[in-house]
Design an enzyme around this catalytic site. Structure first.
Site, mmCIF file in Angstrom:
data_model
loop_
_atom_site.group_PDB
_atom_site.id
_atom_site.type_symbol
_atom_site.label_atom_id
_atom_site.label_comp_id
_atom_site.label_asym_id
_atom_site.label_seq_id
_atom_site.Cartn_x
_atom_site.Cartn_y
_atom_site.Cartn_z
ATOM 1 N N MET A 231 9.925 24.401 2.819
ATOM 2 C CA MET A 231 9.111 23.464 2.032
ATOM 3 C C MET A 231 9.939 22.727 0.994
ATOM 4 O O MET A 231 9.742 21.541 0.753
ATOM 5 C CB MET A 231 7.957 24.202 1.344
ATOM 6 C CG MET A 231 6.935 23.250 0.737
ATOM 7 S SD MET A 231 5.591 24.070 -0.131
ATOM 8 C CE MET A 231 4.752 24.932 1.182
ATOM 9 N N TYR B 154 13.731 30.511 8.257
ATOM 10 C CA TYR B 154 12.510 31.111 8.817
ATOM 11 C C TYR B 154 12.639 31.291 10.323
ATOM 12 O O TYR B 154 13.164 30.427 11.027
ATOM 13 C CB TYR B 154 11.303 30.220 8.529
ATOM 14 C CG TYR B 154 10.807 30.330 7.115
ATOM 15 C CD1 TYR B 154 10.289 31.527 6.640
ATOM 16 C CD2 TYR B 154 10.862 29.244 6.267
ATOM 17 C CE1 TYR B 154 9.830 31.628 5.335
ATOM 18 C CE2 TYR B 154 10.406 29.332 4.957
ATOM 19 C CZ TYR B 154 9.894 30.530 4.508
ATOM 20 O OH TYR B 154 9.446 30.624 3.216
ATOM 21 N N ARG C 39 -10.591 -1.483 15.246
ATOM 22 C CA ARG C 39 -10.639 -0.722 14.000
ATOM 23 C C ARG C 39 -11.574 -1.488 13.079
ATOM 24 O O ARG C 39 -12.614 -1.948 13.524
ATOM 25 C CB ARG C 39 -9.213 -0.593 13.443
ATOM 26 C CG ARG C 39 -8.951 0.654 12.648
ATOM 27 C CD ARG C 39 -7.495 0.740 12.180
ATOM 28 N NE ARG C 39 -7.076 -0.408 11.387
ATOM 29 C CZ ARG C 39 -5.879 -0.542 10.828
ATOM 30 N NH1 ARG C 39 -4.964 0.393 10.992
ATOM 31 N NH2 ARG C 39 -5.574 -1.609 10.129
ATOM 32 N N LYS D 246 0.836 -1.209 0.000
ATOM 33 C CA LYS D 246 0.000 0.000 0.000
ATOM 34 C C LYS D 246 0.870 1.258 0.000
ATOM 35 O O LYS D 246 2.044 1.197 0.357
ATOM 36 C CB LYS D 246 -0.925 -0.022 1.227
ATOM 37 C CG LYS D 246 -0.193 -0.110 2.567
ATOM 38 C CD LYS D 246 -1.145 -0.491 3.703
ATOM 39 C CE LYS D 246 -0.382 -0.561 5.022
ATOM 40 N NZ LYS D 246 -1.199 -1.135 6.110
#
Ligand SMILES: *Cc1c(COP(=O)(O)O)cnc(C)c1O
Length: 368
Positions: free
Chosen positions: A308, A260, A136, A36
């Site tokens: 990013m 940043y 689940r 997956k």
């Protein structure tokens, strides 16, 4: 997709892991790799031929992942954990038509698969999923016998397996897994042409009694341990390494700052390299100021906040660093400070999340 970032996936590492895991489960137990999320970010396109050769089928989460495997020409067993939801009849019918083994965990899911099988004119093969304690997906164990009977009554649906999933097989405390296993065993029918399966990587490594007829392994195939508790059980080889190149090198004065928030202050005159990878590419922002990359075999600390699409690394202590030098962002050496497992520790997460996130934005290459 960024062609200047490369995830190299080692075929020999995957072969090594599968050989070791086969040794652990023996010849009578099937090995079903869980592929997956693009093979946990490792890249289905490149890994498919290797895995198809070495294993006994595939397990995926989403219907489209199953159909993608068929479109690669794979004719073998494919188990889909999730379903075609919300009256998506087209996908539902395609799953039956393409002989994907679907998971049933309720009467309504059974009804929807049955209706599809009628439309398509083919028998739908299903595995029943039992919730033995994970809380689940899965039919509650108490209701499992009734659902098994309902499937067996169906003219269009054939029950070919029963499975469950463990919540804590990777933890030291064995109680919950023991309870799940005991409960699971109580609902298994006596006679058996059914494929019974329960074990994920952790249970495969640590709980031989959970192997039954097949194991569903993800992370161990890719060479990471499901948790720190399971280290040293077997000698797995991580198969992923990630490379970038330095796109700039600059001098920073003592007392100057970068990134940043200007969060990082240089305590000495420094040389800084810019690496074109960031949290948008799956390099977690929480690794800011914590992780290292490797350049010319030496550690370069990630300094300042990860952006990013780029980040800064301190290369002051690495001689002769220049633009174009290879930057090893992730090392496949499990003892390296920038291996997947260590980055997961530093980011406060699990190896799964690191590889899944890194998978989406870069080239994948199969290497020896
Ligand atoms: C993802 C998944 C697995 C694989 O788990 P690993 O810990 O990666 O081995 C097995 N079974 C189910 C139902 C899953 O969802």
């Amino acid at each position: 997709m960024k062609n200047y970032l490369t995830a190299s996936i080692s075929e020999s590492a995957v072969r090594h892991n599968i050989a070791i895991l086969r040794g652990l489960i023996g010849n009578d137990v099937k090995l079903c790799p869980v592929v997956k999320d693009d093979c946990f970010g490792h890249g289905m396109d490149i890994l498919f031929p290797v895995l198809a050769e070495l294993t006994d089928g595939f397990a995926v989460a989403a219907p489209m992942e199953a159909l993608e495997l068929r479109s690669k020409g794979y004719h073998g067993f494919i188990l889909c954990f999730l379903s075609a939801y919300f009256d998506d009849f087209k996908v539902q019918d395609e799953l039956v038509w393409q002989e994907i083994t679907q998971t049933v965990m309720s009467n309504s899911a059974l009804a929807s698969i049955e209706a599809s099988a009628k439309r398509v004119g083919k028998t739908a093969r299903v595995h029943l999923k039992v919730d033995s304690g994970m809380g689940r997906l899965g039919v509650p164990a108490k209701q499992a016998p009734d659902l098994i009977a309902a499937i067996r009554d169906s003219e269009y649906v054939e029950l070919s397996g029963i499975y469950t999933h463990f919540a804590t097989a990777d933890e030291r405390d064995r109680t919950a897994t023991e309870n799940q296993l005991e409960l699971f065993k109580t609902i298994l029918p006596e006679q058996g042409s059914l494929t019974i399966h329960a074990a994920n990587s952790a249970a495969t490594l640590d709980w031989p009694e959970t192997h039954f007829d097949m194991v569903r392994m993800g992370i161990a195939i890719y060479g990471c341990h499901p948790s720190d508790q399971l280290h040293n059980r077997v000698d797995l080889k991580p198969c992923m390494s990630v490379k970038a190149k330095l796109i700039a090198v600059k001098h920073m004065r003592e007392g100057s700052r970068s990134g940043y928030g200007l969060a990082h202050e240089y305590k000495r005159d420094s040389r800084v390299g810019i690496v074109p990878i960031g949290y948008g590419d799956g390099y977690f922002r929480s690794l800011s100021g914590q992780a290292v990359v490797r350049i010319n075999g030496r550690d370069a600390p990630v300094c300042g906040r990860v952006s990013m699409d780029q980040m800064t690394v301190d290369v002051t202590d690495i001689p002769d660093v220049k633009v174009g030098d290879d930057v090893e962002v992730i090392s496949s050496d499990p003892s390296a400070p920038n291996c997947v497992e260590n980055l997961a520790r530093l980011a406060g997460t699990i190896p799964y999340e690191i590889t899944c996130h890194l998978g989406h934005n870069m080239r994948h290459r199969l290497v020896d």
